[in-house]
Design an enzyme around this catalytic site. Structure first.
Site, PDB file in Angstrom:
ATOM      1  N   LYS A 122       0.997  -1.260  -0.014  1.00  0.00           N
ATOM      2  CA  LYS A 122      -0.122   0.231   0.307  1.00  0.00           C
ATOM      3  C   LYS A 122       1.035   1.307   0.281  1.00  0.00           C
ATOM      4  O   LYS A 122       0.882   2.168  -0.853  1.00  0.00           O
ATOM      5  CB  LYS A 122      -1.017   0.336   1.556  1.00  0.00           C
ATOM      6  N   ASN A 123       1.684   1.365   0.944  1.00  0.00           N
ATOM      7  CA  ASN A 123       2.715   2.569   1.262  1.00  0.00           C
ATOM      8  C   ASN A 123       4.234   2.722   0.298  1.00  0.00           C
ATOM      9  O   ASN A 123       4.163   3.810   0.070  1.00  0.00           O
ATOM     10  CB  ASN A 123       3.001   2.560   2.569  1.00  0.00           C
ATOM     11  N   CYS A 133      -4.836  12.849  13.278  1.00  0.00           N
ATOM     12  CA  CYS A 133      -5.724  11.711  12.889  1.00  0.00           C
ATOM     13  C   CYS A 133      -5.529  11.006  14.128  1.00  0.00           C
ATOM     14  O   CYS A 133      -4.833  11.474  15.071  1.00  0.00           O
ATOM     15  CB  CYS A 133      -4.839  10.959  11.819  1.00  0.00           C
ATOM     16  N   ARG A 170       0.551  14.972  13.270  1.00  0.00           N
ATOM     17  CA  ARG A 170       1.093  14.449  11.967  1.00  0.00           C
ATOM     18  C   ARG A 170       0.846  15.564  11.164  1.00  0.00           C
ATOM     19  O   ARG A 170       0.658  15.442  10.384  1.00  0.00           O
ATOM     20  CB  ARG A 170       0.156  12.743  11.039  1.00  0.00           C
ATOM     21  N   ASP A 192       4.589   1.013  12.627  1.00  0.00           N
ATOM     22  CA  ASP A 192       3.900  -0.175  11.537  1.00  0.00           C
ATOM     23  C   ASP A 192       3.629  -1.256  12.421  1.00  0.00           C
ATOM     24  O   ASP A 192       2.578  -2.385  12.125  1.00  0.00           O
ATOM     25  CB  ASP A 192       3.396   0.066   9.931  1.00  0.00           C
ATOM     26  N   ARG A 224      -8.324  -0.599   5.060  1.00  0.00           N
ATOM     27  CA  ARG A 224      -8.307   0.591   3.792  1.00  0.00           C
ATOM     28  C   ARG A 224      -6.290  -0.035   3.543  1.00  0.00           C
ATOM     29  O   ARG A 224      -5.639   0.350   2.765  1.00  0.00           O
ATOM     30  CB  ARG A 224      -8.060   1.731   5.055  1.00  0.00           C
TER      31      ARG A 224
HETATM   32  N1  EPU Z   1       6.656  14.720  10.679  1.00  0.00           N
HETATM   33  C1  EPU Z   1       6.348  16.419  11.136  1.00  0.00           C
HETATM   34  N2  EPU Z   1       6.255  17.520  10.358  1.00  0.00           N
HETATM   35  C2  EPU Z   1       6.225  17.107   9.146  1.00  0.00           C
HETATM   36  C3  EPU Z   1       6.664  14.906   8.274  1.00  0.00           C
HETATM   37  C4  EPU Z   1       6.253  14.454   9.954  1.00  0.00           C
HETATM   38  O1  EPU Z   1       6.522  16.462  12.497  1.00  0.00           O
HETATM   39  O2  EPU Z   1       6.025  17.350   8.026  1.00  0.00           O
HETATM   40  C5  EPU Z   1       6.597  13.127  11.529  1.00  0.00           C
HETATM   41  C6  EPU Z   1       5.514  12.913  12.730  1.00  0.00           C
HETATM   42  O3  EPU Z   1       4.645  14.216  13.437  1.00  0.00           O
HETATM   43  C7  EPU Z   1       5.630  11.810  12.383  1.00  0.00           C
HETATM   44  C8  EPU Z   1       7.656  11.526  12.557  1.00  0.00           C
HETATM   45  O4  EPU Z   1       7.615  12.805  11.436  1.00  0.00           O
HETATM   46  O5  EPU Z   1       6.242  11.624  14.143  1.00  0.00           O
HETATM   47  C9  EPU Z   1       7.184  10.711  11.370  1.00  0.00           C
HETATM   48  O6  EPU Z   1       6.294  10.814  10.233  1.00  0.00           O
HETATM   49  P1  EPU Z   1       6.402  10.257   8.637  1.00  0.00           P
HETATM   50  O7  EPU Z   1       6.407  11.979   8.013  1.00  0.00           O
HETATM   51  O8  EPU Z   1       7.566   9.245   8.066  1.00  0.00           O
HETATM   52  O9  EPU Z   1       5.076   9.375   8.677  1.00  0.00           O
HETATM   53  P2  EPU Z   1       4.370   9.699   7.393  1.00  0.00           P
HETATM   54  O10 EPU Z   1       4.721   9.928   5.975  1.00  0.00           O
HETATM   55  O11 EPU Z   1       2.414  10.197   7.446  1.00  0.00           O
HETATM   56  C10 EPU Z   1       3.808   7.284   6.865  1.00  0.00           C
HETATM   57  C11 EPU Z   1       3.655   6.512   6.302  1.00  0.00           C
HETATM   58  C12 EPU Z   1       3.034   5.169   7.705  1.00  0.00           C
HETATM   59  C13 EPU Z   1       3.676   5.475   8.935  1.00  0.00           C
HETATM   60  C14 EPU Z   1       4.773   6.013   8.531  1.00  0.00           C
HETATM   61  C15 EPU Z   1       5.421   6.053   9.594  1.00  0.00           C
HETATM   62  C16 EPU Z   1       2.258   5.544   4.103  1.00  0.00           C
HETATM   63  C17 EPU Z   1       1.405   6.490   3.473  1.00  0.00           C
HETATM   64  N3  EPU Z   1       2.785   6.008   5.797  1.00  0.00           N
HETATM   65  O12 EPU Z   1       3.519   8.016   7.230  1.00  0.00           O
HETATM   66  O13 EPU Z   1       2.054   4.097   7.569  1.00  0.00           O
HETATM   67  O14 EPU Z   1       3.386   4.956   9.690  1.00  0.00           O
HETATM   68  O15 EPU Z   1       4.708   6.869   7.911  1.00  0.00           O
HETATM   69  O16 EPU Z   1       6.732   4.888   8.781  1.00  0.00           O
HETATM   70  O17 EPU Z   1       3.496   6.031   3.930  1.00  0.00           O
HETATM   71  C18 EPU Z   1      -0.346   3.380   7.996  1.00  0.00           C
HETATM   72  O18 EPU Z   1       0.477   2.174   6.824  1.00  0.00           O
HETATM   73  O19 EPU Z   1      -0.809   2.448   8.719  1.00  0.00           O
HETATM   74  C19 EPU Z   1       0.720   4.223   8.115  1.00  0.00           C
HETATM   75  C20 EPU Z   1       0.243   5.384   9.040  1.00  0.00           C
END
Ligand code: EPU
Length: 425
Positions: A22-23, A118, A123, A309, A401
């Protein structure tokens, strides 16, 4: 609303085929916006998040055909009518923010609803925005929307350091940089396999991305990118979830097909420490549990650390352990929503700040439970596999999802479970 009903106690036996990731599929679908013409994606999982992304791409003006039977998606981003991701779609799926980079890069402008908080935490997306700003984009916030504009029509290459490794943040900036003028160097990048997969397809499209999978990436922008054909890598989190499911029920012996074991090293090491046998057998990975589970501490971390995850699923396994274990969540601030539900099933878990202290118990009892996020829901299904009696996991739209036909895959391995249509919410 559908529920999944599980009657516990049956060991899992046989084989399970892992679906496409998915990701990985979500950013790649958004990357189709970078090129003019027909793209074909194979091994795309049949999931609700894919439908949401397809709806978003259609809203923007792409032709999208989703063939769930064949696991294929065709996208042609030839005539975009809009450059806007509306709140209605972004609120269903935060990953919608992944259209931001490609839209500004190719069309010089994008308007994307802010995702807001969320279930698993606040996030923010500040890193996505700062990265684009470094590349010359002007960012405004207007009535809950981010409006990003490249004043000259084209972004320019830049040096940028992420404050923390962010998966979708890294992906957004990679896609933006692929069409920018000049070289972009990114530091402190996320190193997840899904980031590497995105780099592979960007390079297939004619981009020049170097260093994906490490924390420093160089991207030389090109004038134009071409459509492509690609088969998505298997889903490491789905694979890890079935590994934990097998590990949780004594006597289980399952073979997973379509797993890249190297992408799951941290989890596999922890499973082995817990007394679970994980072996590579040719094209398969075999997971066996025939003894007691030992307590193992886990701290989540960006890849190659233990994935956030997988925290909920591993925590459920630890409720089976002989002794105390500590799960520490460092990525998201609110990712223990499964704990109160597991407590209702008889688990002994105490939350202290960012850690959950788990005392193994002899048994869990089936109950009606629900969770408000995807991985927490999966963990409750795993709990149901070994709990005494019947467990009903409600609101499985969260599960849908990210897991393709979970109840069918588990039933094929001998679990006593089924989907109940229109159960109480
Ligand atoms: N963060 C910030 N600012 C930003 C971006 C991130 O503070 O601009 C923080 C987040 O709040 C968090 C950390 O950085 O504390 C890491 O978050 P990240 O941005 O890596 O998460 P994401 O990209 O929103 C993806 C996956 C998630 C997975 C996380 C961590 C996708 C579509 N989603 O989310 O997947 O948990 O990386 O590995 O790739 C899931 O599949 O169930 C899922 C939640």
């Amino acid at each position: 609303m559908d529920a999944i009903r599980v009657r516990g106690g049956r060991p899992l036996k046989g084989e399970v085929k892992i679906s496409g990731a998915k990701n990985a599929a979500l950013p790649i679908l958004c990357a189709t916006l970078l090129a003019d013409g027909p793209t074909l994606l194979k091994n795309v999982p049949a999931l609700r998040d894919i439908d949401t992304t397809a709806a978003l791409l259609r809203f923007l003006g792409c032709d999208v055909v989703v063939d769930k039977e064949r696991h294929e998606v065709r996208v042609a981003a030839t005539r975009l009518g809009r450059v806007e991701a509306p709140y209605e779609l972004v609120k269903q799926m935060r990953a919608s923010v992944l259209v931001l980079g490609p839209l500004v890069a190719r069309h010089g402008r994008a308007k994307v609803s802010l995702p807001g908080g969320c279930a698993i935490g606040a996030r923010p997306i500040d890193q996505h925005l700062k990265g684009l700003e470094a590349m010359g984009a002007q960012i405004k916030l207007e009535r809950g929307y981010v409006v990003a504009e490249a004043p000259t029509g084209r972004l320019k290459g830049a040096d940028f350091v992420f404050d923390m490794p962010t998966v979708t943040g890294t992906e957004n900036i990679m896609m933006a940089a692929a069409l920018a003028k000049g070289r972009t160097t990114l530091w402190n990048c996320a190193r997840e396999p899904e980031v590497e997969e995105l780099a592979r397809i960007l390079n297939k499209m004619g981009a020049r991305v170097d260093g994906a999978g490490t924390d420093v990436m160089h991207i030389d922008g090109v004038e134009q990118l071409a459509p492509f054909e690609h088969s998505i890598i298997p889903d490491r989190i789905e694979a890890g979830t079935y590994m934990c499911a097998a590990a949780a029920v004594e006597g289980s012996d399952v073979r997973l097909s379509g797993v890249i074991l190297e992408d799951l090293e941290a989890l596999v090491m922890k499973l082995r420490q817990a007394g679970v046998t994980v072996d590579r057998e040719g094209e398969h990975v075999r997971v066996r549990r025939d003894g007691p589970i030992k307590p193992v501490n886990v701290t989540t971390a960006p890849h190659p650390g233990f994935p956030t995850d997988m925290q909920a699923q591993f925590l459920v396994l630890m409720t089976r352990a002989k002794g105390e274990s500590v799960m520490t969540e460092t990525i998201f601030e609110n990712r223990f929503m499964h704990v109160p539900e597991l407590t209702r099933m008889g688990a002994h878990v105490e939350i202290r700040g960012r850690s959950a202290i788990v005392q193994g118990v002899d048994r869990l009892d089936g109950a009606s439970v629900m969770a408000t996020d995807l991985r927490a829901s999966a963990s409750l299904v795993i709990a149901g596999l070994f709990a005494e009696g019947e467990t009903e996991v409600r609101r499985v739209y969260h599960l849908d999802r990210g897991y393709e036909h979970m109840e069918d895959k588990l039933r094929a391995m001998g679990a006593d479970c089924e989907r109940v249509k229109g159960a109480e919410g």
